[in-house]
Motif scaffolding. Structure first.
Motif, PDB file in Angstrom:
ATOM      1  N   GLU A 196     -12.013  -1.691   3.232  1.00 57.92           N
ATOM      2  CA  GLU A 196     -12.711  -1.367   4.478  1.00 57.92           C
ATOM      3  C   GLU A 196     -12.344   0.020   4.990  1.00 57.92           C
ATOM      4  OE1 GLU A 196     -11.847  -4.488   7.193  1.00 57.92           O
ATOM      5  OE2 GLU A 196     -12.953  -6.033   6.084  1.00 57.92           O
ATOM      6  N   SER A 197     -11.047   0.317   5.059  1.00 55.96           N
ATOM      7  CA  SER A 197     -10.635   1.614   5.590  1.00 55.96           C
ATOM      8  C   SER A 197     -10.906   2.712   4.570  1.00 55.96           C
ATOM      9  CB  SER A 197      -9.140   1.591   5.931  1.00 55.96           C
ATOM     10  OG  SER A 197      -8.367   1.552   4.743  1.00 55.96           O
ATOM     11  N   ALA A 204     -10.473   4.960  -0.976  1.00 58.07           N
ATOM     12  CA  ALA A 204      -9.962   6.039  -1.824  1.00 58.07           C
ATOM     13  C   ALA A 204      -9.016   5.498  -2.891  1.00 58.07           C
ATOM     14  CB  ALA A 204      -9.246   7.087  -0.972  1.00 58.07           C
ATOM     15  N   ILE A 205      -8.165   4.529  -2.514  1.00 61.02           N
ATOM     16  CA  ILE A 205      -7.241   3.936  -3.480  1.00 61.02           C
ATOM     17  C   ILE A 205      -8.016   3.229  -4.587  1.00 61.02           C
ATOM     18  CG2 ILE A 205      -5.531   2.100  -3.794  1.00 61.02           C
ATOM     19  CD1 ILE A 205      -4.402   2.836  -1.047  1.00 61.02           C
ATOM     20  N   ARG A 206      -9.043   2.475  -4.206  1.00 60.68           N
ATOM     21  CA  ARG A 206      -9.837   1.774  -5.224  1.00 60.68           C
ATOM     22  C   ARG A 206     -10.509   2.773  -6.173  1.00 60.68           C
ATOM     23  NH1 ARG A 206     -11.793  -3.493  -5.585  1.00 60.68           N
ATOM     24  NH2 ARG A 206     -13.504  -3.726  -7.070  1.00 60.68           N
ATOM     25  N   ARG A 207     -11.005   3.886  -5.620  1.00 61.89           N
ATOM     26  CA  ARG A 207     -11.635   4.901  -6.451  1.00 61.89           C
ATOM     27  C   ARG A 207     -10.610   5.497  -7.421  1.00 61.89           C
ATOM     28  NH1 ARG A 207     -14.162   7.207  -2.686  1.00 61.89           N
ATOM     29  NH2 ARG A 207     -12.716   8.910  -2.212  1.00 61.89           N
ATOM     30  N   GLN A 208      -9.370   5.673  -6.948  1.00 65.81           N
ATOM     31  CA  GLN A 208      -8.303   6.158  -7.816  1.00 65.81           C
ATOM     32  C   GLN A 208      -8.064   5.196  -8.977  1.00 65.81           C
ATOM     33  OE1 GLN A 208      -5.801   8.860  -7.561  1.00 65.81           O
ATOM     34  NE2 GLN A 208      -7.513   9.777  -6.475  1.00 65.81           N
ATOM     35  N   GLY A 235       0.776  -1.233   0.000  1.00 67.26           N
ATOM     36  CA  GLY A 235       0.000   0.000   0.000  1.00 67.26           C
ATOM     37  C   GLY A 235       0.799   1.269   0.000  1.00 67.26           C
ATOM     38  N   VAL A 236       2.092   1.193  -0.360  1.00 71.24           N
ATOM     39  CA  VAL A 236       2.904   2.407  -0.352  1.00 71.24           C
ATOM     40  C   VAL A 236       2.439   3.377  -1.431  1.00 71.24           C
ATOM     41  CG1 VAL A 236       5.216   3.294  -0.793  1.00 71.24           C
ATOM     42  CG2 VAL A 236       4.907   1.363   0.745  1.00 71.24           C
ATOM     43  N   THR A 237       2.115   2.867  -2.636  1.00 65.82           N
ATOM     44  CA  THR A 237       1.593   3.728  -3.695  1.00 65.82           C
ATOM     45  C   THR A 237       0.115   3.979  -3.451  1.00 65.82           C
ATOM     46  OG1 THR A 237       3.186   2.865  -5.284  1.00 65.82           O
ATOM     47  CG2 THR A 237       1.256   3.983  -6.179  1.00 65.82           C
ATOM     48  N   ARG A 238      -0.275   5.234  -3.359  1.00 63.60           N
ATOM     49  CA  ARG A 238      -1.661   5.557  -3.024  1.00 63.60           C
ATOM     50  C   ARG A 238      -2.340   6.370  -4.114  1.00 63.60           C
ATOM     51  NH1 ARG A 238      -0.131   7.194   3.225  1.00 63.60           N
ATOM     52  NH2 ARG A 238       0.446   5.108   3.870  1.00 63.60           N
ATOM     53  N   ASP A 239      -1.595   7.260  -4.744  1.00 62.78           N
ATOM     54  CA  ASP A 239      -2.170   8.093  -5.794  1.00 62.78           C
ATOM     55  C   ASP A 239      -1.763   7.554  -7.159  1.00 62.78           C
ATOM     56  OD1 ASP A 239      -3.196  10.160  -3.968  1.00 62.78           O
ATOM     57  OD2 ASP A 239      -1.080  10.535  -3.587  1.00 62.78           O
ATOM     58  N   LEU A 291      -8.069  20.727 -10.538  1.00 59.66           N
ATOM     59  CA  LEU A 291      -8.413  19.775 -11.586  1.00 59.66           C
ATOM     60  C   LEU A 291      -9.912  19.587 -11.747  1.00 59.66           C
ATOM     61  CD1 LEU A 291      -5.791  17.033 -10.719  1.00 59.66           C
ATOM     62  CD2 LEU A 291      -5.687  18.640 -12.620  1.00 59.66           C
ATOM     63  N   GLY A 292     -10.661  19.860 -10.694  1.00 58.74           N
ATOM     64  CA  GLY A 292     -12.094  19.604 -10.738  1.00 58.74           C
ATOM     65  C   GLY A 292     -12.426  18.136 -10.639  1.00 58.74           C
ATOM     66  N   GLU A 293     -11.482  17.321 -10.160  1.00 57.90           N
ATOM     67  CA  GLU A 293     -11.727  15.900  -9.965  1.00 57.90           C
ATOM     68  C   GLU A 293     -10.816  15.410  -8.846  1.00 57.90           C
ATOM     69  OE1 GLU A 293      -9.736  12.901 -12.380  1.00 57.90           O
ATOM     70  OE2 GLU A 293      -9.198  14.477 -13.795  1.00 57.90           O
ATOM     71  N   GLU A 294     -11.099  14.228  -8.359  1.00 53.69           N
ATOM     72  CA  GLU A 294     -10.289  13.680  -7.278  1.00 53.69           C
ATOM     73  C   GLU A 294      -9.142  12.874  -7.865  1.00 53.69           C
ATOM     74  OE1 GLU A 294     -10.732  11.122  -3.120  1.00 53.69           O
ATOM     75  OE2 GLU A 294     -12.481  11.571  -4.330  1.00 53.69           O
ATOM     76  N   ARG A 295      -8.091  13.569  -8.229  1.00 47.38           N
ATOM     77  CA  ARG A 295      -6.945  12.921  -8.846  1.00 47.38           C
ATOM     78  C   ARG A 295      -5.983  12.386  -7.785  1.00 47.38           C
ATOM     79  NH1 ARG A 295      -4.453  13.230 -13.859  1.00 47.38           N
ATOM     80  NH2 ARG A 295      -6.592  13.207 -14.602  1.00 47.38           N
ATOM     81  N   VAL A 296      -5.835  13.093  -6.685  1.00 43.83           N
ATOM     82  CA  VAL A 296      -4.976  12.624  -5.602  1.00 43.83           C
ATOM     83  C   VAL A 296      -5.822  12.414  -4.358  1.00 43.83           C
ATOM     84  CG1 VAL A 296      -2.866  13.691  -6.461  1.00 43.83           C
ATOM     85  CG2 VAL A 296      -4.367  15.006  -5.016  1.00 43.83           C
ATOM     86  N   ILE A 297      -5.401  11.486  -3.545  1.00 45.81           N
ATOM     87  CA  ILE A 297      -6.183  11.099  -2.374  1.00 45.81           C
ATOM     88  C   ILE A 297      -6.098  12.192  -1.311  1.00 45.81           C
ATOM     89  CG2 ILE A 297      -6.321   9.447  -0.464  1.00 45.81           C
ATOM     90  CD1 ILE A 297      -5.338   7.320  -2.413  1.00 45.81           C
ATOM     91  N   VAL A 298      -7.250  12.566  -0.782  1.00 47.80           N
ATOM     92  CA  VAL A 298      -7.327  13.575   0.260  1.00 47.80           C
ATOM     93  C   VAL A 298      -7.858  12.922   1.531  1.00 47.80           C
ATOM     94  CG1 VAL A 298      -8.349  15.768   0.950  1.00 47.80           C
ATOM     95  CG2 VAL A 298      -7.793  15.371  -1.445  1.00 47.80           C
ATOM     96  N   SER A 299      -7.152  13.107   2.620  1.00 43.86           N
ATOM     97  CA  SER A 299      -7.637  12.592   3.897  1.00 43.86           C
ATOM     98  C   SER A 299      -7.084  13.468   5.003  1.00 43.86           C
ATOM     99  CB  SER A 299      -7.204  11.132   4.110  1.00 43.86           C
ATOM    100  OG  SER A 299      -5.854  11.065   4.527  1.00 43.86           O
TER     101      SER A 299
END
Length: 447
Positions: A66-67, A72-76, A36-40, A200-208
């Motif tokens: 689950e988390s 967010a990673i799956r959505r990416q 899980g090191v790569t997230r975006d 960008l107007g989209e979720e390109r990078v994970i925000v938390s």
């Protein structure tokens, strides 16, 4: 961008980032044994046999996320697949087919995207590896064995990629404006990724809300008002004493590398917290790198009403960051889009000023007038004399001064000359450098 997009997908720890780095030709994605090191999504351009394409690295897909981070990673990954022209589905030869592999294969079949099955971690090709088990994934493609770590059979994989890409568009290419590379930098959790997503107007990078979510320097291409951009979202820079794991250390290294390859840096501050020592250190890295810079005071909506006086806030900020007081300041609320387009306006202005060239005659008139108005101070009974001035470089602007003795230039007078140049020419957003050279001849009349 016009180039086909090739997306790498797979479950965690099958070697996706190692393959990405191998195909790109340099260490871009962080590689570590921790899953899980790569997230975006990471984007890089690759050329093979005269054909260019954009390669995208994605985070590891888990069967039942689950988390919030896993979701967010799956959505990416799903967003990356939407823009893919070809998918590289990476599996692990040593562990064989898993339930997670089956789930990803099912997801890929539903997308209908052309897919190559890449069987990684094949360390020996003599005798040939047995790949029959991987046909169970039900993909209409023959498995391609590789060792990303050793570079084995990677050329054959690239050949297969080129063969499966859509035909090239042979229409006459129109000249395009140079893309402006913008590094979004700042300490953890100040809203860098939120700012990128707002731009960008989209979720390109994970925000938390978890500090340190972005670990790689994530390149994102987009166009605004006809101008192409490359946004480099970087991991938050921490103090060295706070770095406890190798991935965090590499993240800080990536951020510094991002500054070196950026045209402009956007320093993101937390408006509610104000300027911290770490903010000052990051600002110092930007100034040291000689990059044009824009300051984005984010989370402006969270600033208490007692401090929400922009002119007074700006005055205090200038005092704290006096060494980059030439940087324009934009107040932003990234999730709401407040002030976001103004950031790009100031980025373009800062870069234009960093590339500004001053005519020699105009430059000398300002320098000569500055000396007449305020002569250099005496140092050991000698006074600095400036004979000629030339601009010798841009990004940042560098001015060569021919003087009687370089050691007679005091920090005060250097700053004074800088202020005079800034008053005469628009150098908002860019540092200025001076180079002093001894000139032994008598003072000549400037023509």
């Amino acid at each position: 961008m016009g180039k086909p997009v090739v997306v790498i997908v797979g479950r965690p720890n099958v070697g996706k980032s190692t393959l990405f780095n191998r195909l790109v030709g340099k260490g871009v994605a962080i590689v570590e044994e921790e899953p899980g090191v790569t997230r975006d999504r990471l984007y890089r351009e690759v050329e093979w046999c005269g054909r260019e394409f954009v390669l995208v690295d994605t985070g590891g897909v888990v069967e039942s996320p689950e988390s919030p981070l896993e979701v967010a990673i799956r959505r990416q990954v799903e967003q990356a697949l939407e823009e893919a022209d070809l998918v590289l589905f990476v599996v692990d030869y040593k562990t064989g087919v898993t339930a997670e592999d089956q789930a990803i294969a099912s997801m890929l079949r539903r997308t209908g995207k052309p897919t190559l099955l890449v069987v990684n971690k094949v360390d020996k090709f003599d005798p040939p590896p047995v790949l029959s088990d991987f046909y169970a994934l039900g993909l209409s493609t023959e498995p391609i064995p590789v060792s990303a770590a050793q570079g084995l059979n990677v050329g054959d994989l690239l050949d297969a990629v080129i063969d499966r890409l859509p035909p090239e568009d042979r229409e006459e290419e129109r000249p395009q404006a140079e893309a402006i590379a913008v590094a979004i930098v700042g300490r953890p959790n100040v809203g860098k990724s939120s700012l990128v997503n707002a731009l960008l107007g989209e979720e390109r990078v994970i925000v938390s809300d978890i500090p340190g979510t972005t670990r790689d320097a994530v390149d994102t291409f987009f166009t605004w008002e006809g101008q192409p951009y490359i946004l480099i979202d970087t991991a938050g820079l921490r103090r060295r004493s706070r770095i406890k794991e190798e991935a965090e250390r590499q993240s800080c290294l990536r951020a510094r590398q991002a500054l070196r390859r950026a045209h402009v840096a956007v320093l993101v501050l937390d408006g509610a917290e104000g300027v911290t020592m770490q903010d000052k250190r990051i600002a110092g890295l930007i100034e040291e790198a000689g990059r044009a810079v824009v300051i984005a005071v984010n989370k402006w909506d969270l600033v208490p009403s007692s401090r929400k006086d922009a002119p007074r806030y700006l005055e205090a900020l200038r005092r704290e960051l006096y060494f980059i007081n030439y940087a324009p300041v934009v107040f932003t609320v990234a999730p709401e889009g407040f002030g976001v387009t103004q950031v790009l306006t100031e980025v373009e202005r800062a870069l234009a000023n960093a590339r500004r060239r001053v005519r020699e005659q105009e430059l000398w008139e300002v320098v000569e007038e500055a000396q007449l108005r305020n002569p250099p101070p005496r140092v050991k009974d000698k006074r600095l004399e400036i004979y000629r001035a030339y601009q010798v470089a841009v990004e940042p602007p560098v001015f060569l001064l021919q003087v009687n003795d370089p050691e007679l230039m005091t920090p005060y007078y250097r700053k004074y000359l800088e202020n005079q140049l800034r008053a005469a020419f628009d150098f908002t957003g860019t540092p200025i450098r001076f180079v002093l050279r001894r000139h032994k001849k008598r003072r000549e009349k400037h023509v």
